[in-house]
Design an enzyme around this catalytic site. Structure first.
Site, PDB file in Angstrom:
ATOM      1  N   CYS A 114     -24.606  50.585  28.747  1.00 26.38           N
ATOM      2  CA  CYS A 114     -24.577  49.198  28.407  1.00 26.38           C
ATOM      3  C   CYS A 114     -26.256  48.835  28.105  1.00 26.38           C
ATOM      4  O   CYS A 114     -26.868  49.069  29.084  1.00 26.38           O
ATOM      5  CB  CYS A 114     -24.066  48.360  29.332  1.00 26.38           C
ATOM      6  N   ILE A 177     -19.310  63.460  30.209  1.00 23.93           N
ATOM      7  CA  ILE A 177     -20.503  62.353  29.493  1.00 23.93           C
ATOM      8  C   ILE A 177     -19.755  61.377  29.028  1.00 23.93           C
ATOM      9  O   ILE A 177     -18.742  61.213  28.450  1.00 23.93           O
ATOM     10  CB  ILE A 177     -21.514  63.036  28.599  1.00 23.93           C
ATOM     11  N   GLY A 203     -14.582  63.490  21.050  1.00 26.25           N
ATOM     12  CA  GLY A 203     -13.363  64.288  20.456  1.00 26.25           C
ATOM     13  C   GLY A 203     -14.288  66.043  20.752  1.00 26.25           C
ATOM     14  O   GLY A 203     -15.306  66.043  21.077  1.00 26.25           O
ATOM     15  N   GLY A 231     -14.176  65.772  24.643  1.00 30.08           N
ATOM     16  CA  GLY A 231     -13.461  66.786  23.973  1.00 30.08           C
ATOM     17  C   GLY A 231     -12.458  67.759  24.504  1.00 30.08           C
ATOM     18  O   GLY A 231     -12.052  68.707  23.974  1.00 30.08           O
TER      19      GLY A 231
END
Length: 307
Positions: A114, A177, A203, A231
């Site tokens: 953020c 992550i 992804g 992913g």
């Protein structure tokens, strides 16, 4: 097996397909103090083996979450990790205080991706000292009663340094992550595919990047529990994270096209571990760091307690 923040709705959506109490934990979208409308559309765009999103921290705010969403999860016995996001250290602190006594909160995940409005919009996750300050404030606000998980971004010069700062600040575990920043341009409209221009990439395209981050941090901080994500679409993907050093795995964008992904991936992972002679997942954690041929290994009581 966990859901990744923002990918499981409120929990009600996934409950139509499987029992959410079977999850290691359900991770909420990032909760903010005040309601947020999110970013303008278009917010999502497909890319080769990936998905770009710029939804923003859309949500009803912490008060609505505590009265409408968390009780539903608590009544069903779901282990709930509440992700929080803010623009200042004070906002993170206030959120942590509101959640500290809320029934049904298993842990707090600090979304560090953020922008810090008090530091020219620099993302907290990109500066170790800023990230540590947020984690320490959340840690103190929860009165050390609730585990704190720091969620790290890969868009940094040295993710190990940031991870170490977060642990020094009081993080009990690390999640990695978060989505790296990406962009695509629509060649027909000749404009960015997302209204915001850039967005977070998720992804299968990011899995090698995520595995590298988990590998590096586990090598430097082997006693710190890591939740690996990025992913994951199969049991093989999950096992890759475990071997790199993750003791838990989160599933994100795969849920958008396969709402059964979590129980399916967990089943596939269990089958792969059994085929390879493992009695426990803990015995496979970080095994890729050990010499070839070491095979399934036992752990000391200290190592086991950290998981």
């Amino acid at each position: 097996m966990l859901t990744a923040s923002g990918c499981g709705g409120t929990g009600r959506e996934l409950a139509q397909f499987f029992d959410v109490t079977r999850l290691g934990a359900f991770v909420t979208r990032s909760i903010t103090m005040a309601p947020r409308a999110g970013r303008p559309t278009p917010r999502m765009a497909e890319t080769p083996s990936g998905l770009l999103n710029a939804v923003g921290l859309q949500g009803p705010g912490v008060e609505a979450f505590l009265t409408q969403e968390l009780p539903w999860l608590a009544e069903r016995g779901a282990r709930t990790v509440v992700s929080i996001g803010g623009g200042t250290v004070a906002e993170y602190t206030a959120l942590a205080r509101r959640l500290a006594d809320a029934p049904g909160v298993t842990a707090v995940e600090v979304n560090l991706s953020c922008p810090n409005v008090e530091d020219r919009g620099r993302v907290f996750a990109r500066d170790g000292s800023s990230a540590a300050e947020v984690v320490a404030s959340v840690r103190a606000a929860t009165r050390y009663d609730v585990p704190v998980i720091a969620k790290l971004a890969p868009d940094v010069a040295d993710i190990v340094a940031v991870a170490r700062s977060c642990v020094d600040g009081g993080a009990d575990a690390l999640a990695m992550i978060n989505t790296p920043v990406g962009m695509s341009v629509d060649v027909d409209t000749m404009r960015p595919s997302l209204a915001a221009g850039t967005g977070g990439l998720s992804g299968p395209a990011i899995r090698p990047l995520a595995v590298r981050c988990v590998w590096q941090v586990h090598a430097a901080l082997p006693g710190v529990p890591i939740i690996g994500m990025g992913g994951v679409t199969s049991g093989r993907d999950a096992l890759e994270f475990v071997l790199a050093g993750a003791c838990a795995v989160a599933v994100g964008s795969a849920l958008f096209h396969d709402p059964y992904a979590c129980p399916r991936i967990q089943r596939e992972l269990e089958e792969l571990l059994t085929e390879r002679g493992f009695d426990r997942l803990a015995d496979a954690v970080g095994l890729a760091h050990h010499p070839p041929g070491s095979g399934p290994r036992g752990r000391t009581d200290l190592e086991e307690s950290s998981l």
